[in-house]
Scaffold this active site. Sequence first.
Site, PDB file in Angstrom:
ATOM      1  N   ARG A 294       0.816  -1.214   0.000  1.00  0.00           N
ATOM      2  CA  ARG A 294       0.000   0.000   0.000  1.00  0.00           C
ATOM      3  C   ARG A 294       0.850   1.265   0.000  1.00  0.00           C
ATOM      4  O   ARG A 294       0.304   2.362  -0.026  1.00  0.00           O
ATOM      5  CB  ARG A 294      -0.847   0.005   1.271  1.00  0.00           C
TER       6      ARG A 294
ATOM      7  N   ARG B 136     -18.180  -4.302   9.237  1.00  0.00           N
ATOM      8  CA  ARG B 136     -16.904  -3.790   9.753  1.00  0.00           C
ATOM      9  C   ARG B 136     -17.065  -2.444  10.447  1.00  0.00           C
ATOM     10  O   ARG B 136     -17.859  -1.618  10.030  1.00  0.00           O
ATOM     11  CB  ARG B 136     -15.910  -3.646   8.585  1.00  0.00           C
TER      12      ARG B 136
ATOM     13  N   ARG C 220     -10.083   6.695   4.390  1.00  0.00           N
ATOM     14  CA  ARG C 220      -9.390   5.580   3.718  1.00  0.00           C
ATOM     15  C   ARG C 220      -9.112   5.926   2.252  1.00  0.00           C
ATOM     16  O   ARG C 220      -8.058   5.596   1.704  1.00  0.00           O
ATOM     17  CB  ARG C 220     -10.233   4.299   3.822  1.00  0.00           C
TER      18      ARG C 220
ATOM     19  N   ARG D 166     -21.990  -3.333   2.632  1.00  0.00           N
ATOM     20  CA  ARG D 166     -21.223  -4.585   2.744  1.00  0.00           C
ATOM     21  C   ARG D 166     -21.441  -5.296   4.085  1.00  0.00           C
ATOM     22  O   ARG D 166     -21.494  -4.669   5.131  1.00  0.00           O
ATOM     23  CB  ARG D 166     -19.744  -4.250   2.593  1.00  0.00           C
TER      24      ARG D 166
END
Length: 218
Positions: free
Chosen positions: A88, A161, A172, A127
């Site tokens: 990353r 999450r 993010r 999600r």
Amino acid sequence: MNLVLLGPPGAGKGTQAKLLEDSRSLVKLSTGDMLRAAVAAGTELGRKAGDIMERGELVPDDLVIKLIAERIDAKGGVKGFILDGFPRTIAQAEALDRLLKERHKRLDRVIVMEVDDDALVERIAGRFACADCGEGYHDLYKMPKVPGVCDRCGGTQFVRRRDDNEAVVRSRLKAYHAQTEPLIDYYTRQGKVRAVDGMADIATVQEEIDQALESAGA
Ligand code: AP5
């Protein structure tokens, strides 16, 4: 064959990594999953990483590099790895190059999943996953075939999450654009990048990735 799935949060890296694991007998290594497991287990790594993840920032390179090196060594005999969420940063990519070389392995392909930022927030907000096997679902795009029952393992408990809320997703995304996107140039210079349209439906993205891997002779 070793490959990296690169893309912003919610691009579908985890979804496609699972499909590739099933279809190609490769091992999926997700640093996000490993870090969440460490947080849940209350290990020293988990205590260091938990607050950082909840803010949507990146965990320090040295911790993540150590984690991935240990996992690669533990799974030494496998056909290949699908790296999901790693590397990353440029420092992580350089460390990956070094550690693969030291183990006489190489990276074959980097699949870049291109998705509009606006679509990502919707994807992430919808999600959820099976609490038992981790199979991923979405309120709109991928519901279990039998409501309330996991397609993969039959589990009936599902989880969402903690970092999947709009404010953290924005943070993010910021980290992705600032620290991870430069990896596209890094791997383009190595001739390893293939871009796929991550806005297409899940099956179409899977086909595009398959084509990108065939062209690698993989
Ligand atoms: P991580 O767990 O890696 O999260 P992420 O990169 O933010 O990616 P996501 O898991 O959110 O998304 P995804 O691309 O896998 O999408 P998914 O397939 O689930 O990292 C979490 C945190 O850990 C980081 O913020 C950081 O703090 C830390 N961390 C991890 N690795 C690190 C590292 N190397 N260095 C430093 N820190 C690190 O899909 C999303 C949803 O969309 C799902 O519901 C799915 O069903 C649906 N969907 C998927 N594809 C499609 C499609 N084509 N069409 C419609 N819906 C779709």
